[in-house]
Design a protein around this motif. Structure first.
Motif, PDB file in Angstrom:
ATOM      1  N   LEU A   1     -40.744 -64.405  19.192  1.00  0.00           N
ATOM      2  CA  LEU A   1     -39.973 -63.090  19.086  1.00  0.00           C
ATOM      3  C   LEU A   1     -41.218 -61.916  18.290  1.00  0.00           C
ATOM      4  CD1 LEU A   1     -36.293 -63.786  17.961  1.00  0.00           C
ATOM      5  CD2 LEU A   1     -37.345 -62.944  20.376  1.00  0.00           C
ATOM      6  N   LYS A   2     -42.112 -62.489  17.743  1.00  0.00           N
ATOM      7  CA  LYS A   2     -43.051 -61.656  17.153  1.00  0.00           C
ATOM      8  C   LYS A   2     -43.659 -60.490  18.009  1.00  0.00           C
ATOM      9  CE  LYS A   2     -45.078 -64.979  13.827  1.00  0.00           C
ATOM     10  NZ  LYS A   2     -46.204 -65.526  13.396  1.00  0.00           N
ATOM     11  N   THR A   3     -43.809 -60.652  19.408  1.00  0.00           N
ATOM     12  CA  THR A   3     -44.278 -59.651  20.289  1.00  0.00           C
ATOM     13  C   THR A   3     -43.434 -58.547  20.676  1.00  0.00           C
ATOM     14  OG1 THR A   3     -43.970 -61.099  22.013  1.00  0.00           O
ATOM     15  CG2 THR A   3     -46.042 -61.189  21.121  1.00  0.00           C
ATOM     16  N   ASP A   4     -41.921 -59.064  20.826  1.00  0.00           N
ATOM     17  CA  ASP A   4     -40.773 -58.333  21.395  1.00  0.00           C
ATOM     18  C   ASP A   4     -39.578 -58.822  20.646  1.00  0.00           C
ATOM     19  OD1 ASP A   4     -39.389 -56.439  22.539  1.00  0.00           O
ATOM     20  OD2 ASP A   4     -39.633 -56.934  24.840  1.00  0.00           O
ATOM     21  N   THR A   5     -39.197 -58.059  19.446  1.00  0.00           N
ATOM     22  CA  THR A   5     -37.751 -58.496  19.035  1.00  0.00           C
ATOM     23  C   THR A   5     -36.530 -58.187  19.906  1.00  0.00           C
ATOM     24  OG1 THR A   5     -37.820 -56.513  17.781  1.00  0.00           O
ATOM     25  CG2 THR A   5     -38.747 -58.484  16.780  1.00  0.00           C
ATOM     26  N   LYS A   6     -36.728 -57.359  21.017  1.00  0.00           N
ATOM     27  CA  LYS A   6     -35.667 -56.784  21.691  1.00  0.00           C
ATOM     28  C   LYS A   6     -35.391 -57.822  23.030  1.00  0.00           C
ATOM     29  CE  LYS A   6     -35.725 -52.030  20.175  1.00  0.00           C
ATOM     30  NZ  LYS A   6     -35.925 -50.707  20.462  1.00  0.00           N
ATOM     31  N   ALA A   7     -36.453 -58.612  23.320  1.00  0.00           N
ATOM     32  CA  ALA A   7     -36.454 -59.531  24.444  1.00  0.00           C
ATOM     33  C   ALA A   7     -35.165 -60.726  24.448  1.00  0.00           C
ATOM     34  CB  ALA A   7     -37.959 -59.806  24.656  1.00  0.00           C
ATOM     35  N   ILE A   8     -34.606 -60.599  23.336  1.00  0.00           N
ATOM     36  CA  ILE A   8     -33.650 -61.858  23.602  1.00  0.00           C
ATOM     37  C   ILE A   8     -32.534 -61.870  24.278  1.00  0.00           C
ATOM     38  CG2 ILE A   8     -32.208 -63.327  21.813  1.00  0.00           C
ATOM     39  CD1 ILE A   8     -33.865 -62.014  19.635  1.00  0.00           C
ATOM     40  N   LEU A   9     -32.473 -62.840  25.112  1.00  0.00           N
ATOM     41  CA  LEU A   9     -31.554 -62.749  26.122  1.00  0.00           C
ATOM     42  C   LEU A   9     -30.427 -63.761  25.920  1.00  0.00           C
ATOM     43  CD1 LEU A   9     -30.154 -61.729  28.831  1.00  0.00           C
ATOM     44  CD2 LEU A   9     -31.518 -63.423  29.961  1.00  0.00           C
ATOM     45  N   VAL A  10     -28.936 -63.509  25.933  1.00  0.00           N
ATOM     46  CA  VAL A  10     -27.912 -64.343  25.695  1.00  0.00           C
ATOM     47  C   VAL A  10     -27.116 -64.577  27.043  1.00  0.00           C
ATOM     48  CG1 VAL A  10     -25.900 -65.207  24.510  1.00  0.00           C
ATOM     49  CG2 VAL A  10     -27.803 -63.822  23.310  1.00  0.00           C
ATOM     50  N   LYS A  11     -27.397 -65.655  27.417  1.00  0.00           N
ATOM     51  CA  LYS A  11     -26.653 -66.054  28.887  1.00  0.00           C
ATOM     52  C   LYS A  11     -25.349 -66.943  28.664  1.00  0.00           C
ATOM     53  CE  LYS A  11     -29.259 -67.169  32.447  1.00  0.00           C
ATOM     54  NZ  LYS A  11     -30.233 -67.705  33.068  1.00  0.00           N
ATOM     55  N   SER A  12     -24.316 -66.621  29.142  1.00  0.00           N
ATOM     56  CA  SER A  12     -22.970 -67.251  28.826  1.00  0.00           C
ATOM     57  C   SER A  12     -22.287 -67.433  30.142  1.00  0.00           C
ATOM     58  CB  SER A  12     -22.203 -66.682  27.795  1.00  0.00           C
ATOM     59  OG  SER A  12     -21.833 -65.400  28.597  1.00  0.00           O
TER      60      SER A  12
ATOM     61  N   GLN B   1     -29.187 -58.846  24.447  1.00  0.00           N
ATOM     62  CA  GLN B   1     -28.851 -58.633  25.580  1.00  0.00           C
ATOM     63  C   GLN B   1     -28.002 -59.944  26.160  1.00  0.00           C
ATOM     64  OE1 GLN B   1     -31.973 -57.298  28.252  1.00  0.00           O
ATOM     65  NE2 GLN B   1     -33.045 -56.360  26.822  1.00  0.00           N
ATOM     66  N   PHE B   2     -26.924 -59.415  26.690  1.00  0.00           N
ATOM     67  CA  PHE B   2     -26.098 -60.573  27.142  1.00  0.00           C
ATOM     68  C   PHE B   2     -25.992 -60.319  28.791  1.00  0.00           C
ATOM     69  CE2 PHE B   2     -24.715 -59.680  22.735  1.00  0.00           C
ATOM     70  CZ  PHE B   2     -24.421 -60.973  22.449  1.00  0.00           C
ATOM     71  N   LYS B   3     -25.944 -61.506  29.425  1.00  0.00           N
ATOM     72  CA  LYS B   3     -25.630 -61.822  30.706  1.00  0.00           C
ATOM     73  C   LYS B   3     -24.612 -62.932  31.088  1.00  0.00           C
ATOM     74  CE  LYS B   3     -28.232 -62.371  34.895  1.00  0.00           C
ATOM     75  NZ  LYS B   3     -29.680 -62.799  35.526  1.00  0.00           N
ATOM     76  N   THR B   4     -23.780 -62.690  32.116  1.00  0.00           N
ATOM     77  CA  THR B   4     -23.024 -63.750  32.369  1.00  0.00           C
ATOM     78  C   THR B   4     -23.554 -65.000  33.425  1.00  0.00           C
ATOM     79  OG1 THR B   4     -21.041 -62.446  32.215  1.00  0.00           O
ATOM     80  CG2 THR B   4     -20.757 -64.512  33.396  1.00  0.00           C
TER      81      THR B   4
ATOM     82  N   GLU C   1     -16.116 -59.108  22.440  1.00  0.00           N
ATOM     83  CA  GLU C   1     -17.355 -58.253  21.344  1.00  0.00           C
ATOM     84  C   GLU C   1     -17.371 -58.967  20.176  1.00  0.00           C
ATOM     85  OE1 GLU C   1     -19.080 -55.640  21.826  1.00  0.00           O
ATOM     86  OE2 GLU C   1     -18.466 -55.757  23.975  1.00  0.00           O
ATOM     87  N   LYS C   2     -16.052 -59.488  19.518  1.00  0.00           N
ATOM     88  CA  LYS C   2     -16.071 -60.389  18.410  1.00  0.00           C
ATOM     89  C   LYS C   2     -17.315 -61.505  18.379  1.00  0.00           C
ATOM     90  CE  LYS C   2     -13.371 -63.054  15.274  1.00  0.00           C
ATOM     91  NZ  LYS C   2     -14.382 -64.271  14.969  1.00  0.00           N
ATOM     92  N   GLU C   3     -17.300 -62.260  19.599  1.00  0.00           N
ATOM     93  CA  GLU C   3     -18.125 -63.560  19.872  1.00  0.00           C
ATOM     94  C   GLU C   3     -19.336 -62.925  19.796  1.00  0.00           C
ATOM     95  OE1 GLU C   3     -14.995 -63.540  20.797  1.00  0.00           O
ATOM     96  OE2 GLU C   3     -14.529 -65.057  19.857  1.00  0.00           O
ATOM     97  N   LYS C   4     -19.789 -61.690  20.446  1.00  0.00           N
ATOM     98  CA  LYS C   4     -21.053 -61.198  20.590  1.00  0.00           C
ATOM     99  C   LYS C   4     -21.640 -61.010  19.315  1.00  0.00           C
ATOM    100  CE  LYS C   4     -20.934 -59.331  25.256  1.00  0.00           C
ATOM    101  NZ  LYS C   4     -20.656 -57.836  25.980  1.00  0.00           N
ATOM    102  N   ALA C   5     -20.668 -60.301  18.511  1.00  0.00           N
ATOM    103  CA  ALA C   5     -20.939 -59.811  16.964  1.00  0.00           C
ATOM    104  C   ALA C   5     -21.583 -61.271  16.141  1.00  0.00           C
ATOM    105  CB  ALA C   5     -19.865 -59.223  16.477  1.00  0.00           C
ATOM    106  N   ASP C   6     -20.639 -62.317  16.609  1.00  0.00           N
ATOM    107  CA  ASP C   6     -20.831 -63.685  15.693  1.00  0.00           C
ATOM    108  C   ASP C   6     -22.094 -64.306  16.119  1.00  0.00           C
ATOM    109  OD1 ASP C   6     -18.561 -63.497  14.595  1.00  0.00           O
ATOM    110  OD2 ASP C   6     -17.527 -64.718  15.893  1.00  0.00           O
TER     111      ASP C   6
END
Length: 260
Positions: free
Chosen positions: A172-183, A210-213, A189-194
């Motif tokens: 994540l050092k190069t891009d802290t906004k590149a984290i993707l969460v796939k579910s 970033q969240f993706k189904t 929203e509560k689970e996203k926040a957790d």
């Protein structure tokens, strides 16, 4: 009766002269001819005897040669029969050996084919069983199960090894906004926040997720960034279980080495 002695003497002389003449000019040539004839006949008889003896000798030689020929013929015939029997036994032994080799080869091919069929059947069975399980898990997924999945994923993050955390931080050092969460499902929203809080705590920084189904995860969640990922899902468990069962089945189905 008067005897004329002169006449008698003359007759005697005449008789003696006649005898001498006959002996001289008639009997002697005849006797010579007879003797010559007897001599010739005797010689011819001797020649005949010699020829007879020679013929008998030749007959005996011929008989002996004929007997020798018959004996040689019998010996040659006996040897030919013996050679033929020996050749017959060799051919029979070679045919038996070839038949045994062919039978062994066919048996080996049959066992290999049977082993491959059993292996393919087991592999297909495993794949079908796990496909059915994945389908069943997908169909029975519920809100409660999704919440428990988020909890399990957060727990999985908290239990990550220091080495895993360090790899993730470096990613994540190069891009802290590149984290993707796939579910596998749409996260409330509560689970996203957790999940965001758990990631921030893990990385000790504040990030935007970033969240993706992704339904193929089967009640699972995957966190990835710059090629590095951490995940938890039933599908992952099933995949590991399938690999483990396939590996054990492969070891058990491996045929033992042939005895030499």
């Amino acid at each position: 009766m008067n005897i004329n002695w002169f006449t008698v003497i003359a007759q005697v002389i005449n008789f003696l002269v006649l005898v001498w003449l006959l002996k001289k000019f008639l009997y002697k040539p005849i006797l010579n001819a007879v003797n010559e004839r007897e001599k010739k006949i005797s010689e011819e008889l001797k020649d005949a005897d010699a020829q007879k003896t020679e013929a008998q000798k030749e007959q005996d030689d011929f008989k002996k040669k004929n007997e020798d020929f018959e004996n040689q013929k019998k010996d040659l015939l006996a040897k030919a029969v013996e050679d033929a029997n020996a050749k017959k036994q060799q051919l029979i032994a070679a045919a038996k050996t070839e038949a045994n080799d062919l039978s062994s080869s066919m048996e080996k091919v049959f066992k290999e084919q049977q082993h491959q069929n059993e292996k393919d059947l087991a592999q297909n069975t495993h794949e079908q069983v796990f496909a059915i399980v994945r389908k069943a898990l997908t169909e029975i997924a519920s809100v409660r199960l999704e919440v428990q999945s988020v909890d399990a994923f957060i727990k999985h993050l908290s239990m990550a090894k220091d080495e895993e955390k360090q790899h993730f931080r470096e990613a994540l050092k190069t891009d802290t906004k590149a984290i993707l969460v796939k579910s596998a499902f749409d996260l409330p929203e509560k689970e996203k926040a957790d999940i965001a809080n758990a990631v921030n705590e893990l990385l000790s920084i504040k990030t935007e997720l970033q969240f993706k189904t992704a339904p193929e995860l089967i009640s699972g969640i995957e966190l990835s960034a710059n090629g590095y990922k951490m995940s938890w899902s039933l599908s992952e468990y099933l995949t590991e279980l399938q690999k483990h069962i396939s590996s054990e089945a492969k070891e058990k189905s491996t045929p033992p080495p042939e005895k030499k």
